[in-house]
Design an enzyme around this catalytic site. Structure first.
Site, mmCIF file in Angstrom:
data_model
loop_
_atom_site.group_PDB
_atom_site.id
_atom_site.type_symbol
_atom_site.label_atom_id
_atom_site.label_comp_id
_atom_site.label_asym_id
_atom_site.label_seq_id
_atom_site.Cartn_x
_atom_site.Cartn_y
_atom_site.Cartn_z
ATOM 1 N N PRO A 177 1.038 -1.454 -0.014
ATOM 2 C CA PRO A 177 0.113 -0.424 0.210
ATOM 3 C C PRO A 177 0.775 1.219 0.200
ATOM 4 O O PRO A 177 1.831 1.712 0.689
ATOM 5 C CB PRO A 177 -0.880 -0.087 1.303
ATOM 6 C CG PRO A 177 -0.884 -1.556 1.355
ATOM 7 C CD PRO A 177 0.427 -1.948 1.425
ATOM 8 N N CYS A 178 0.562 2.327 -0.398
ATOM 9 C CA CYS A 178 1.252 3.233 -1.262
ATOM 10 C C CYS A 178 0.728 4.097 -0.569
ATOM 11 O O CYS A 178 1.372 5.819 -0.699
ATOM 12 C CB CYS A 178 1.542 3.358 -2.487
ATOM 13 S SG CYS A 178 0.453 3.563 -3.622
ATOM 14 N N GLN A 179 -0.440 4.869 0.312
ATOM 15 C CA GLN A 179 -1.334 5.769 0.291
ATOM 16 C C GLN A 179 -0.209 7.056 1.436
ATOM 17 O O GLN A 179 -0.359 7.851 1.066
ATOM 18 C CB GLN A 179 -2.514 5.362 0.852
ATOM 19 C CG GLN A 179 -3.925 5.164 -0.115
ATOM 20 C CD GLN A 179 -3.013 3.516 -0.340
ATOM 21 O OE1 GLN A 179 -2.451 2.747 0.242
ATOM 22 N NE2 GLN A 179 -4.587 2.822 -1.155
#
Length: 312
Positions: free
Chosen positions: A76-78
């Protein structure tokens, strides 16, 4: 016929990366924490064993992953995305990149591919690269624009590749698809957004091909109109921003957003429309994934010519 080698996909999401890699590899295992992502992946990758599991609870030390050639995935890159106005270096989602590298060290595949946003901090990037080298891999850290590898959007990604035995080289670039080409195969335009009359009037007045505020003097740049003859900007959650259709005064649909990400028309989606919108936004463009996959596979010589345009 040469038997395909096997890879495992961590943080598999809806399967954009797997869609590209499955052109060249068998995806033996796929893992994600979210139920709707696991159900979506399983509905489209029938031969893959898909697990709903937290990667922090997985170990590669018990021979569950024996026989794998590669490990792929996009943690996850948020926490590092420029679209996240509340991002910070200490976002716990950033730590999942290190869980990915832990599993690489335990599984010991011939290669690994990790993709993420370019906005990951310099310190985290350096640490991720260092962990790969400490595990005995030749590590390449590069930035790729999906439009240069056949995708219909200018999505820029940070790609980390580790190999054992020989150094990795990215294949040549491919012409970008246009928005028109991406939309041309859509059979059913599902997931149309419902907007108020005021919003529709704002969209009607949108002519900019750059991200702008919805209204004059607005704080956040979350409105852009697409151009049929060019690739789209990076696809984001179209339930939260406005990527305006090239000729119609409306936000693009979920079907259109998925097409820009390289998902075929018949792809099966599970979850609410809001969940689907986020899964589409989180995906790696399938064309970019296929291009990277082809650079590893023993099948490359026989299928390279159909690599980009032929994803189904």
């Amino acid at each position: 016929m040469i038997e395909k080698e096997q890879v495992c996909e961590l943080f598999c999401g809806a399967g954009g990366m797997g869609l590209g890699f499955s052109r060249f590899f068998d995806i033996s295992y796929a893992v994600d924490f979210k139920k709707q992502a696991v159900e979506t992946y399983q509905s489209n990758h029938f031969e893959t064993q898909v697990r709903q599991q937290d990667v922090r609870d997985i170990t590669g030390c018990y021979h569950d992953f024996d026989g794998l050639t590669g490990v792929i995935g996009g943690p996850p890159c948020q926490g590092s995305s420029i679209m996240n106005t509340k991002r910070c270096a200490d976002d716990p989602r950033n730590a999942l990149m290190f869980e990915y590298m832990r599993l690489v060290d335990e599984i010991r595949p011939r290669f690994y591919v990790m993709e993420n946003v370019p906005g990951v901090s310099k310190k985290i990037k350096e640490d991720v690269i260092k962990l790969g080298k400490m595990a005995g891999y030749d590590v390449k850290s590069i930035y790729l624009n999906a439009a240069e590898y056949g995708a219909a959007q200018t999505r820029k990604r940070w790609i980390v590749v580790g190999t054992r035995g020989k150094s990795w080289h990215m294949p040549g670039t491919q012409p970008a698809k246009t928005v028109r080409e991406a939309f041309s195969d859509i059979n059913e335009n599902w997931g149309l957004m419902q907007s108020s009359e005021k919003t529709l009037n704002n969209l009607k007045n949108s002519t900019s091909m750059e991200w702008t505020p919805m209204t004059k003097g607005g704080k956040f740049k979350h409105l852009i109109r697409l151009d049929f003859e060019k690739p789209s900007p990076a696809v984001v959650n179209v339930k939260k921003v406005y990527m305006v259709h090239p000729t119609e005064d409306r936000n693009i649909s979920l079907a259109e957003a998925a097409a820009l990400q390289g998902f075929p028309p018949g792809y099966q989606w599970k979850g609410t429309e809001s969940e689907i919108a986020q899964m589409i936004a989180n995906a790696m463009p399938a064309e970019l994934a296929a291009s990277i996959a082809g650079s590893f596979s023993t099948h490359q010589a026989t299928v390279q010519t159909e690599l980009i345009r032929g994803i189904t």
